[in-house]
Design an enzyme around this catalytic site. Structure first.
Site, short mmCIF file in Angstrom:
data_model
loop_
_atom_site.label_atom_id
_atom_site.label_comp_id
_atom_site.label_asym_id
_atom_site.label_seq_id
_atom_site.Cartn_x
_atom_site.Cartn_y
_atom_site.Cartn_z
N PRO A 83 -28.98 11.34 6.76
CA PRO A 83 -29.46 9.79 7.20
C PRO A 83 -28.63 9.32 8.37
O PRO A 83 -27.44 9.61 8.44
CB PRO A 83 -29.28 9.07 6.18
CG PRO A 83 -28.51 9.84 5.09
CD PRO A 83 -28.97 11.12 5.28
N ASN A 84 -29.24 8.76 9.34
CA ASN A 84 -28.83 8.26 10.40
C ASN A 84 -28.40 9.05 11.51
O ASN A 84 -27.89 8.42 12.70
CB ASN A 84 -27.67 7.08 10.00
CG ASN A 84 -27.97 6.01 9.14
OD1 ASN A 84 -28.90 5.27 9.38
ND2 ASN A 84 -27.49 5.83 7.88
N ARG A 127 -25.15 6.05 17.92
CA ARG A 127 -24.43 5.25 16.82
C ARG A 127 -22.97 5.47 16.78
O ARG A 127 -22.50 6.53 16.71
CB ARG A 127 -25.03 5.95 15.54
CG ARG A 127 -24.46 5.71 14.13
CD ARG A 127 -24.62 6.96 13.39
NE ARG A 127 -24.32 6.56 11.95
CZ ARG A 127 -24.01 7.33 10.98
NH1 ARG A 127 -24.23 8.82 11.35
NH2 ARG A 127 -23.47 7.24 10.03
N TYR A 160 -18.51 9.16 16.47
CA TYR A 160 -19.39 10.18 16.42
C TYR A 160 -19.47 10.88 17.95
O TYR A 160 -20.06 11.97 17.93
CB TYR A 160 -20.65 10.02 15.81
CG TYR A 160 -20.51 9.43 14.19
CD1 TYR A 160 -20.16 10.43 13.27
CD2 TYR A 160 -20.86 8.22 13.88
CE1 TYR A 160 -19.90 9.93 11.89
CE2 TYR A 160 -20.74 7.80 12.62
CZ TYR A 160 -20.20 8.59 11.76
OH TYR A 160 -19.88 8.28 10.36
N ASN A 173 -25.09 18.83 7.26
CA ASN A 173 -24.47 17.66 7.33
C ASN A 173 -25.04 16.62 6.67
O ASN A 173 -26.07 16.04 7.13
CB ASN A 173 -23.96 17.17 8.86
CG ASN A 173 -23.12 15.85 8.98
OD1 ASN A 173 -23.07 15.29 8.04
ND2 ASN A 173 -23.14 15.40 10.18
N ALA A 204 -24.12 10.33 4.61
CA ALA A 204 -23.91 9.41 3.60
C ALA A 204 -24.35 10.05 2.26
O ALA A 204 -23.53 9.93 1.12
CB ALA A 204 -24.68 8.09 3.63
N GLU A 214 -20.64 23.09 5.19
CA GLU A 214 -20.89 21.70 5.26
C GLU A 214 -19.94 21.06 6.27
O GLU A 214 -18.85 21.61 6.53
CB GLU A 214 -20.14 20.95 3.69
CG GLU A 214 -20.04 19.60 4.03
CD GLU A 214 -19.45 18.85 2.68
OE1 GLU A 214 -18.90 19.68 1.74
OE2 GLU A 214 -19.31 17.57 2.56
N HIS A 227 -18.93 17.65 8.88
CA HIS A 227 -18.99 16.46 9.11
C HIS A 227 -18.34 16.25 10.58
O HIS A 227 -17.25 16.83 10.78
CB HIS A 227 -17.85 15.58 8.17
CG HIS A 227 -18.40 15.76 6.89
ND1 HIS A 227 -19.48 14.95 6.40
CD2 HIS A 227 -17.92 16.31 5.72
CE1 HIS A 227 -19.79 15.27 5.21
NE2 HIS A 227 -18.91 16.24 4.51
N ARG A 249 -10.86 8.49 6.67
CA ARG A 249 -11.69 7.17 6.84
C ARG A 249 -11.62 6.54 5.54
O ARG A 249 -10.59 6.77 4.85
CB ARG A 249 -13.17 7.64 7.30
CG ARG A 249 -13.18 8.09 8.56
CD ARG A 249 -14.51 8.58 9.12
NE ARG A 249 -15.32 7.36 9.13
CZ ARG A 249 -16.53 7.30 9.39
NH1 ARG A 249 -17.30 8.56 9.41
NH2 ARG A 249 -17.48 6.21 9.63
C1 DQA Z 1 -20.70 12.09 8.52
C2 DQA Z 1 -19.80 11.30 7.69
C3 DQA Z 1 -20.19 10.38 6.61
O1 DQA Z 1 -19.17 9.75 5.89
C4 DQA Z 1 -21.35 9.56 7.16
O2 DQA Z 1 -21.94 8.85 6.16
C5 DQA Z 1 -22.05 9.86 8.04
C6 DQA Z 1 -21.92 11.10 8.95
C7 DQA Z 1 -20.00 12.58 9.56
O3 DQA Z 1 -20.70 13.76 10.27
O4 DQA Z 1 -18.87 12.54 9.86
O5 DQA Z 1 -23.49 9.68 8.53
O6 DQA Z 1 -21.31 12.93 7.66
#
Ligand code: DQA
Length: 157
Positions: free
Chosen positions: A23-24, A31, A36, A87, A90, A111, A113, A120
């Site tokens: 998501p997002n 964003r 990011y 990825n 959240a 995985e 990120h 964080r």
């Molecule tokens: C994320 C880190 C997560 O905590 C966050 O909710 C994201 C992006 C990252 O790529 O750094 O949406 O996965």
């Protein structure tokens, strides 16, 4: 008597890497760019495609804001995927369901990120997906995705 020779060329199908984004991440580039960066999902997809092609691999790239869509894609990867890069965004920190789906997949899982989740907020420090991932890349920006492709290429030999 002549001998008829027929040569059949069989092009091997490239092994497929599923690259899944939670998501997002559709808003990547717009964003919180201070966290990011400014690359978009389309930029990430293009970079992953060329990294994979350099190793004779193919990608199936997806982003969804819905947990069940990501789970359905993991189920699809069971059928025709050799590896998964995910990825979960959240959902990393909340989704036992995505972990359970990944536990049904036999190939390598990396995985990714973009940010360093360990630098964080405390609620980002735990990832359910890390219980299954063979490798975790965090804090390398969007380059983490191509690093993951390289790792998959090594794992698949
Ligand atoms: C994320 C880190 C997560 O905590 C966050 O909710 C994201 C992006 C990252 O790529 O750094 O949406 O996965």
């Amino acid at each position: 008597m002549g001998i008829a020779l027929r040569i059949i060329y069989i092009t091997p199908m490239s092994k497929l890497i599923y690259i899944l984004n939670g998501p997002n991440l559709n808003l990547l580039g717009k964003r919180q760019p201070e966290i990011y960066g400014t690359d978009t999902m389309a930029d990430v997809e293009a970079a992953c495609k060329s990294a994979a092609q350099a190793h004779g691999l193919a990608i199936s790239f997806h982003q969804s804001n819905a947990e069940h869509v990501l789970i359905d894609l993991i189920h699809k990867a069971r059928e025709d995927g050799a590896a998964i890069i995910i990825n979960p965004a959240a959902y990393s920190h909340t989704s036992v369901a995505i972990l359970d789906a990944l536990n049904t997949f036999d190939g390598p899982v990396i995985e990714v990120h973009i940010s360093n989740i360990h630098k964080r907020e405390a609620f980002r420090h735990h990832s359910y997906v890390s219980h299954r991932a063979d490798g975790v890349i965090a804090g390398c920006g969007t380059q983490g995705y191509t690093l993951a492709v390289e790792r998959i290429a090594t794992s698949l030999g």
